[in-house]
Every structure is written in structure tokens, then in C-alpha cells.
Design a protein around this motif. Sequence first.
Motif, PDB file in Angstrom:
ATOM      1  N   HIS A 298      10.081  -2.111 -12.616  1.00 30.35           N
ATOM      2  CA  HIS A 298       9.883  -3.611 -13.428  1.00 30.35           C
ATOM      3  C   HIS A 298       9.369  -3.332 -14.558  1.00 30.35           C
TER       4      HIS A 298
ATOM      5  N   LEU B 185      -2.009   6.962  -1.858  1.00 29.77           N
ATOM      6  CA  LEU B 185      -1.456   5.785  -2.797  1.00 29.77           C
ATOM      7  C   LEU B 185      -2.804   4.637  -2.658  1.00 29.77           C
TER       8      LEU B 185
ATOM      9  N   VAL C 233       5.176  -0.228  -1.413  1.00 32.01           N
ATOM     10  CA  VAL C 233       4.081  -0.550  -2.311  1.00 32.01           C
ATOM     11  C   VAL C 233       2.657  -0.550  -1.513  1.00 32.01           C
TER      12      VAL C 233
ATOM     13  N   LEU D 101      -1.203   2.132  -5.283  1.00 33.93           N
ATOM     14  CA  LEU D 101      -0.083   2.632  -6.162  1.00 33.93           C
ATOM     15  C   LEU D 101       1.142   1.972  -5.559  1.00 33.93           C
ATOM     16  N   THR D 102       2.167   2.264  -6.379  1.00 35.48           N
ATOM     17  CA  THR D 102       3.682   2.026  -5.755  1.00 35.48           C
ATOM     18  C   THR D 102       4.540   3.156  -5.804  1.00 35.48           C
ATOM     19  N   LEU D 103       5.213   3.234  -4.731  1.00 35.59           N
ATOM     20  CA  LEU D 103       6.126   4.663  -4.972  1.00 35.59           C
ATOM     21  C   LEU D 103       7.673   3.939  -4.653  1.00 35.59           C
TER      22      LEU D 103
ATOM     23  N   LYS E  38       2.669  -6.836  -6.884  1.00 34.36           N
ATOM     24  CA  LYS E  38       3.277  -5.717  -6.542  1.00 34.36           C
ATOM     25  C   LYS E  38       4.639  -5.654  -6.081  1.00 34.36           C
ATOM     26  N   MET E  39       4.981  -6.747  -5.363  1.00 39.12           N
ATOM     27  CA  MET E  39       6.549  -6.525  -4.738  1.00 39.12           C
ATOM     28  C   MET E  39       7.110  -7.272  -5.751  1.00 39.12           C
ATOM     29  N   HIS E  40       6.560  -7.750  -6.670  1.00 40.10           N
ATOM     30  CA  HIS E  40       7.300  -8.619  -7.641  1.00 40.10           C
ATOM     31  C   HIS E  40       8.210  -9.899  -7.232  1.00 40.10           C
TER      32      HIS E  40
END
Lengths: 338, 338
Positions: free
Chosen positions: A140, A260, B268, A265-267, B138-140
Motif C-alpha cells: 500500500h 512481528l 498483519v 509489523l505486517t508481512l 493495517k488491513m487497509h
Amino acid sequence: MKAIGIYKNTSVDEENCFIEEQLDKPVAKGGDVLVQVKAVSVNPVDTKQRKMKEDDGNFRILGFDAAGVIEEVGEDVQGFEPGDEVFYAGSVARQGSNSEYQLVDHQVIAKKPSNLSFSDAAALPLTALTAWEAMFEKMHIPLDIEANKGKTILLINAAGGVGSIASQLAKLHGLTVIGTASREETEKWANQHGTERTINHHKPLHPQLEALDFDNDTVDYVFCMHQLDKAWDDIIEVIRPEGIIAAITGPVEGIKLTDLTSKSLTLVWEYMFTRTLHQTDSKYKQGEILTKVAELLEEGRLRTTKAEELKGLTAKNLQEAHKRLEAGSMIGKLVISV
Amino acid sequence: MKAIGIYKNTSVDEENCFIEEQLDKPVAKGGDVLVQVKAVSVNPVDTKQRKMKEDDGNFRILGFDAAGVIEEVGEDVQGFEPGDEVFYAGSVARQGSNSEYQLVDHQVIAKKPSNLSFSDAAALPLTALTAWEAMFEKMHIPLDIEANKGKTILLINAAGGVGSIASQLAKLHGLTVIGTASREETEKWANQHGTERTINHHKPLHPQLEALDFDNDTVDYVFCMHQLDKAWDDIIEVIRPEGIIAAITGPVEGIKLTDLTSKSLTLVWEYMFTRTLHQTDSKYKQGEILTKVAELLEEGRLRTTKAEELKGLTAKNLQEAHKRLEAGSMIGKLVISV
């Protein structure tokens, strides 16, 4: 038509690693176009697919990057006609581009940039799609340059195939680009392709970031394109809270997901063939992304990542290309022109 | 002032699990406000923090959800004044809310919804922040209802504290909400709090999704709020290509990250205390999110998730609350009013 492929998994050291066969020229139906292939490039997915080939009697044509000329269009094809010069990555679920002619879904192709040769263009589709999808879709990262001002991305393996285009795309969209490279020649290549500062992934990354003349010793995004397991601890150390990590390759054994948690954090996992493999509704976006990339190439805002070219799409040249890939020290992209 | 806490890690079965102490009333300085606590709620983070307490001689006050009245503001506080009724989660890096008075950073608090009692309001901050940050940041997931039409989210443990508000927020923003619940009472609770269909997480999820009267047997988003390791294989099976998984809790042992690859999935991690723990530039957003949540509560578009209330903030009631949490069968939120 001539096609080069395998019947079973082979070693790059075998004499007949690849076999040349004469096959019937396929016919374009539905949404497919038939392309006369002019140049292809090789990617790690080729060697992985070669090693995974089952000995099932079927002839498998590899090759997941091509540039060529449309010979024929299926009845459902829109926006393309015979004679159009195109470039694409295609699908691992179908026969590849190491062939005189190839069928490909018109939704995942685009017109070749008019200022690039077939071989310069063939270097790009798979890696550009991977970099674009990873950064501008899954991570994003905004396409708005202003919004990215002050944001930093770290590219692990900046001089590789994906790295060489990811760095250009990231810089073009306003990010500060730090890349890893461990040899003088890869450092030089990375700096020629959008990377602003290089650090060495064989040494701890955080002290090297601290030593750079930037405000921050941490980064907003990490795009790991090589050995995620080895880079993991360094990534966790240098990434900012709420940061995003993208990966396109393992190994993943031993990675502690609890790393994470404290920073939220996001992976992100990016696999360019997800859309064609699972036939997602979004697959048409690959045609759109390649069209955008072609525009940027025509405007001179991106450059090809071709580092080397072998002339002649032969079993011998293909074997040589796979051998280079497996050696693991590739810079940019290796192209084979027909 | 009276404060309830621990000097070392204790078991909920011990007679003196919590200790009541008389401490000096703190003074609000800088960006802090001093709040007279009127109600608190308990969360899994309380029991985790209790078990992790080192025997270092320091008195630790737990409690990371509160509603109360501002008694005093620091010299840098903007937007709040003595007498304001507020609600907040605060920070695990500071003393908690199980106390007559508490200091909290004004950037992470908001005015209490005027139509909710202190105890109804105290149920919400930590879980609403967790759900909002996970889904809309975070998941947008877009805040635009139209953009979410046709999209489905699966909530693992829909009747829990986070689940009961995540389900309401997801439904309010146009998503189809499927939640897991395994008992008649949790199923009923989930359906009263935004979940449209429940399935049982003790049985394979995919066949249950197939049996629902929806177009799809797969989901765009999975928000896992309980035992990620046990749910993992089911999640990988039911999530669509390019889908996003959010997690707020492990265990993570045994999770195979290679499961993310074929579908290009994103994982996430959401931890509500990241912003205050790491003092990120974004921490003010927690004040903004709570303000938005308060508006939605005032408009009657969200409801409290309080399921039960213990009257009196005493060591005995706190022990009882921790005991209930550790039993693991909590529905919604348990509040303790002062």
C-alpha cells in the motif's frame, strides 16, 4: 514450431538439460493471443519449475518473460490485433515462452514500449509486475510522490532482477531507496538503477544505516528479495513500528513470527503468478501495470534492467542461462533473443 | 489514593493475588492528564502482564481500559480540561487504571460518549482501538461503505472482547461479517453484535462456509483473535488469493509461512500498545479513533460490549475478573465500576 523444454527434472550439468522439439503451432481462441516470440528472459522461477518437473511424459516449456509480435487473436480479445508488439510474463500454469510461438491471455499483456528493443523489453515484465504489486498494491505504498516524501524503503538484494526495477520504481515515486549489495559491481549496478545508498547484507544492517547521512537509522518498508531467513533479524531491528515487510522468496524456516508483535509489523507475500494461477478477478491489472511501466519506459523515467544478452533461443543457451541463475550471483536480467 | 496491584507475579488462586496500597496522588505534567477513575475493564493483556511481573520491589498497577473524569491537566495538554469525562486504554509502559487516579497522555484519550455510563464506556477503548487499527489501518479496509460491498470478513472468536466490537465496526462499514462461535450463548452474543452468520471454530471452516447461503465459500479478510496456530490451516483454506489475515495473539509455533505464498497473502500483526510503547508519531491517532468511536456510540450505530459488571474496584473483584479471563470462556467485556 520449435520449442525448448523438458520431460523430467534435469540438472544444469547434464548434457541434455533441455530438449528442442517440433510442435504444432497453437491456435488462438477465446481471450488468448498467439505471439511470435522475439526475446525471453530467465528468472528464478524457471530453475524452480525445472527442478519440480514430474516425469509424467508431458513436455514442459519454461520461460516466463517475453517480448514478441502478435500473430493471431482469439475471438474475445479486445485492444490487441495481429502485428502488435507486446511484452508479458504470462502464467506458470501454461506453457512458457521458450518457444517460437506462445499463447497468452490478453488481459496480462501490454504493448511493448516503442523505444525499447524486444530484448530490452523482455527483461522486464515478471520483475516489474512483482515489484509493482508488492510495493504499490500489497504494501500500500501510495503512487503519490508527495505522500512518500520522507519515507524510506530498504531493498534486500537491490542489484538482482526484481531489485533493479523495484529501486527505480521506488525512487520514481518519491521514496528514499537504500539497497543492499555485497560486491563492487553489484553496488555500482544498484546505484545506476535507482538505489541511493548501498549497504552490505553480509554485515549487520543497523550500524550501517546509522552511519549513513540520513535523519533516521530505521526504515518504513523492507522489500526482501533474497534469503528471508538470513535477513530476518536485521529486518526486525531496522524496521520502524507499524512497518511493512514484503517477501518474494524464502527460506522461511526458523523465522519467529513473534518478532512481528511489539512493533505491530505486517508481512506481505508477493507471488506474481497468483493472479493467473488462481484466475482472480484482478488479473487484468497485470495488463494495466505493464501498460503503465511501458509508458514510464517510453518517457525515459525507467530503464531496462537487461545486463546481458545471449543470441539465439537454443537448448544450449537456455542451459547456460539456467546455469548462471543457479550460480546465484546474477546482476540485473539475462535475456535470450531469438 | 487507593491503588490495586502486585509486587511480583501471582496466581489467581493465591489468597493475596492483588494488594491494595495507599499511594501519593500523582501530579499531571506536560501532555498528561490526571483522571479520577470511575470504571475499568479487564483484558487478556492484564493477565499476561500479571504473570510477567518481575519481583523487583516495584509496585505494578495493571488495568488498560478506563473511563473517568479529568481532575487536572498538564501544561502542554490541548483539548481537555478538568471536569471532562473521558475514556481510554492508555499504555502498558505506564501504571494502569486499577487505581483511584491515573496519569494518561492526552493524545491517546477521547471524550466519553455522553449517552454511555462510565462502566459501559470503560468496556470499549482497548478493544475498539485494536479492531479499528487492525481493520481500517493495517488491513487497509476502506472506510467507504460502497467500496466494501461484496467483501467478506471472517472473525475468529467473534464473541470475545475484540470480536464483539470488530464485528460491529465491520458491519457498519459495509462488510459481510461471518464470525466463529462454539457455544449457543456465544453464537447469540455474536449475532447481537454485528455478526451476520456464525460458524463453529471447533469444526473445519470451509464446509461450513460452503453451507452458508452466500455467493462465495471464501473470504477476503480473516481477523484471528484466538489461537492463531489452531486456526491457521482453516484460514489458509478459506481465504481468497491476495487476502489479508490479521492476528492479535499467538501461539505462532508450527505456523508454516510458505502457506502464504501461492495466494500472495498478507499477515498483519496488530498490537494496540505499539504506538505508546514505541512513542510513534502516529500515537495521536488513538485519540482520533476513540473520538470517532464515541461519535458512533452517541449516534447509536455502535453499542457497548459490556457483558457483566462487578461493583467496587477492590483486590477481591480484580482477582475474580482475572480468574474469569483465565478460564478463557469470556463473552464480551467484564467491567469493574468504582
